[in-house]
Motif scaffolding. Structure first.
Motif, PDB file in Angstrom:
ATOM      1  N   ALA A 171      40.190  49.659  35.588  1.00 53.79           N
ATOM      2  CA  ALA A 171      41.492  49.356  36.207  1.00 53.79           C
ATOM      3  C   ALA A 171      42.665  49.766  35.325  1.00 53.79           C
ATOM      4  N   THR A 172      42.575  49.512  34.030  1.00 49.96           N
ATOM      5  CA  THR A 172      43.724  49.834  33.173  1.00 49.96           C
ATOM      6  C   THR A 172      43.901  51.352  33.038  1.00 49.96           C
ATOM      7  N   SER A 173      42.795  52.074  32.984  1.00 44.54           N
ATOM      8  CA  SER A 173      42.912  53.542  32.902  1.00 44.54           C
ATOM      9  C   SER A 173      43.494  54.112  34.197  1.00 44.54           C
ATOM     10  N   ILE A 174      43.059  53.577  35.323  1.00 43.49           N
ATOM     11  CA  ILE A 174      43.584  54.045  36.611  1.00 43.49           C
ATOM     12  C   ILE A 174      45.074  53.685  36.711  1.00 43.49           C
ATOM     13  N   GLY A 175      45.403  52.462  36.286  1.00 41.62           N
ATOM     14  CA  GLY A 175      46.803  52.008  36.319  1.00 41.62           C
ATOM     15  C   GLY A 175      47.701  52.914  35.507  1.00 41.62           C
ATOM     16  N   LEU A 176      47.221  53.290  34.346  1.00 36.52           N
ATOM     17  CA  LEU A 176      48.001  54.158  33.462  1.00 36.52           C
ATOM     18  C   LEU A 176      48.177  55.540  34.092  1.00 36.52           C
ATOM     19  N   SER A 177      47.086  56.079  34.633  1.00 39.10           N
ATOM     20  CA  SER A 177      47.190  57.439  35.178  1.00 39.10           C
ATOM     21  C   SER A 177      48.034  57.471  36.446  1.00 39.10           C
TER      22      SER A 177
ATOM     23  N   LYS B  79      38.961  60.450  40.027  1.00 39.20           N
ATOM     24  CA  LYS B  79      38.361  60.317  41.368  1.00 39.20           C
ATOM     25  C   LYS B  79      38.715  58.959  41.988  1.00 39.20           C
ATOM     26  N   MET B  80      38.577  57.888  41.208  1.00 39.81           N
ATOM     27  CA  MET B  80      38.898  56.561  41.741  1.00 39.81           C
ATOM     28  C   MET B  80      40.390  56.491  42.094  1.00 39.81           C
ATOM     29  N   GLY B  81      41.214  57.051  41.227  1.00 37.81           N
ATOM     30  CA  GLY B  81      42.664  57.013  41.439  1.00 37.81           C
ATOM     31  C   GLY B  81      43.112  57.804  42.657  1.00 37.81           C
ATOM     32  N   GLN B  82      42.308  58.816  43.021  1.00 42.35           N
ATOM     33  CA  GLN B  82      42.677  59.653  44.171  1.00 42.35           C
ATOM     34  C   GLN B  82      42.280  59.045  45.509  1.00 42.35           C
ATOM     35  N   SER B  83      41.538  57.925  45.486  1.00 38.18           N
ATOM     36  CA  SER B  83      41.121  57.322  46.752  1.00 38.18           C
ATOM     37  C   SER B  83      42.355  56.845  47.506  1.00 38.18           C
ATOM     38  N   SER B  84      42.227  56.843  48.824  1.00 41.59           N
ATOM     39  CA  SER B  84      43.365  56.449  49.655  1.00 41.59           C
ATOM     40  C   SER B  84      43.785  55.006  49.348  1.00 41.59           C
ATOM     41  N   ILE B  85      42.812  54.147  49.016  1.00 40.33           N
ATOM     42  CA  ILE B  85      43.129  52.744  48.708  1.00 40.33           C
ATOM     43  C   ILE B  85      44.026  52.677  47.475  1.00 40.33           C
ATOM     44  N   CYS B  86      43.637  53.373  46.416  1.00 48.34           N
ATOM     45  CA  CYS B  86      44.437  53.339  45.173  1.00 48.34           C
ATOM     46  C   CYS B  86      45.800  53.977  45.381  1.00 48.34           C
ATOM     47  N   LYS B  87      45.844  55.018  46.205  1.00 51.15           N
ATOM     48  CA  LYS B  87      47.129  55.687  46.454  1.00 51.15           C
ATOM     49  C   LYS B  87      48.085  54.779  47.217  1.00 51.15           C
ATOM     50  N   ARG B  88      47.540  54.064  48.212  1.00 50.84           N
ATOM     51  CA  ARG B  88      48.403  53.231  49.065  1.00 50.84           C
ATOM     52  C   ARG B  88      48.858  51.955  48.380  1.00 50.84           C
TER      53      ARG B  88
ATOM     54  N   ILE C 266      45.006  45.802  49.914  1.00 46.29           N
ATOM     55  CA  ILE C 266      44.794  47.126  50.512  1.00 46.29           C
ATOM     56  C   ILE C 266      43.299  47.447  50.522  1.00 46.29           C
ATOM     57  N   GLY C 267      42.579  47.062  49.482  1.00 47.10           N
ATOM     58  CA  GLY C 267      41.151  47.317  49.452  1.00 47.10           C
ATOM     59  C   GLY C 267      40.580  47.135  48.063  1.00 47.10           C
ATOM     60  N   LEU C 268      39.298  47.531  47.960  1.00 45.13           N
ATOM     61  CA  LEU C 268      38.555  47.373  46.709  1.00 45.13           C
ATOM     62  C   LEU C 268      38.068  48.745  46.245  1.00 45.13           C
ATOM     63  N   SER C 269      38.210  48.995  44.947  1.00 48.57           N
ATOM     64  CA  SER C 269      37.673  50.228  44.379  1.00 48.57           C
ATOM     65  C   SER C 269      36.721  49.865  43.239  1.00 48.57           C
ATOM     66  N   VAL C 270      35.459  50.310  43.353  1.00 44.93           N
ATOM     67  CA  VAL C 270      34.460  50.027  42.304  1.00 44.93           C
ATOM     68  C   VAL C 270      33.734  51.312  41.931  1.00 44.93           C
ATOM     69  N   VAL C 271      33.133  51.299  40.744  1.00 43.01           N
ATOM     70  CA  VAL C 271      32.327  52.453  40.338  1.00 43.01           C
ATOM     71  C   VAL C 271      30.992  52.403  41.070  1.00 43.01           C
ATOM     72  N   VAL C 272      30.350  51.229  41.055  1.00 43.26           N
ATOM     73  CA  VAL C 272      28.994  51.085  41.601  1.00 43.26           C
ATOM     74  C   VAL C 272      28.953  50.052  42.724  1.00 43.26           C
TER      75      VAL C 272
END
Ligand code: AMP
Length: 172
Positions: A66-72, A42-51, A145-151
């Motif tokens: 961050a490392t799990s998102i980076g890997l995926s 879900k975090m990885g699919q955000s427009s911020i992470c994609k861009r 580009i932006g910030l992605s957080v869980v909470v």
């Protein structure tokens, strides 16, 4: 859906690590691989992470996401660490935390030939930590580009302070 799974797993500890702080413990998410995977996707699919072409991971709980998102997403991960942890030529900046002060540093070399970044952390409180990273990146002429957080803790208004696009999965 994912929001309610995450909220069910997060445990709250009053007065930790000091009086007046209601600490949100995200570690049970890691002990539930199905929810953890849903969260990372879900975090990885955000427009911020994609861009963003690159990821800044914040010491220490930010690393876990961050490392799990980076890997995926197969995107480079650069770490921002607390003092005394990174060798080499560093860019360092201090900041105020919801419970104390600290400093973060990034290896200069790690930023070479990288133009734009998403910052990833576990939780956005006052926004001091993220502003610190943002200052480092701006000094180096980099684009955020932006910030992605869980909470996100809404009452602390960190979103206003960080002054960038923010994506959070659960809000309190
Ligand atoms: P801030 O700089 O105030 O936005 O604080 C964000 C950082 O502090 C994050 O890296 C969190 O890990 C940690 N943090 C701040 N407040 C809390 C809290 N209430 N529960 C858990 N972690 C927190």
């Amino acid at each position: 859906m994912i929001e309610s799974y995450i909220k069910e797993l997060i445990k709250e500890y009053p007065n930790f690590p000091k009086d007046g702080i209601l600490f949100k413990d995200l570690m049970p998410i890691l002990a539930n691989p199905k929810v953890y995977k849903l969260l990372i996707n879900k975090m990885g699919q955000s427009s911020i992470c994609k861009r963003a072409e690159n990821i800044i991971a914040i010491d220490a709980r930010g690393f876990l996401f961050a490392t799990s998102i980076g890997l995926s997403l197969e995107k480079p991960v650069i770490v921002a660490r607390k003092p005394g942890k990174l060798p080499g030529n560093l860019i360092e900046e201090s900041y105020e935390l919801e419970y104390g002060t600290n400093a973060l540093s990034i290896q200069k070399e790690a930023l070479l030939n990288k133009d734009n970044f998403v910052i990833i952390d576990d939780l956005l409180a006052t926004g001091g930590t993220v502003s610190c990273i943002s200052n480092i990146l701006k000094k180096e002429g980099k684009k955020i580009i932006g910030l992605s957080v869980v909470v996100e803790l809404l009452e602390l208004r960190g979103r206003n302070k960080v002054n960038m696009e923010v994506d959070s999965i659960v809000k309190y």
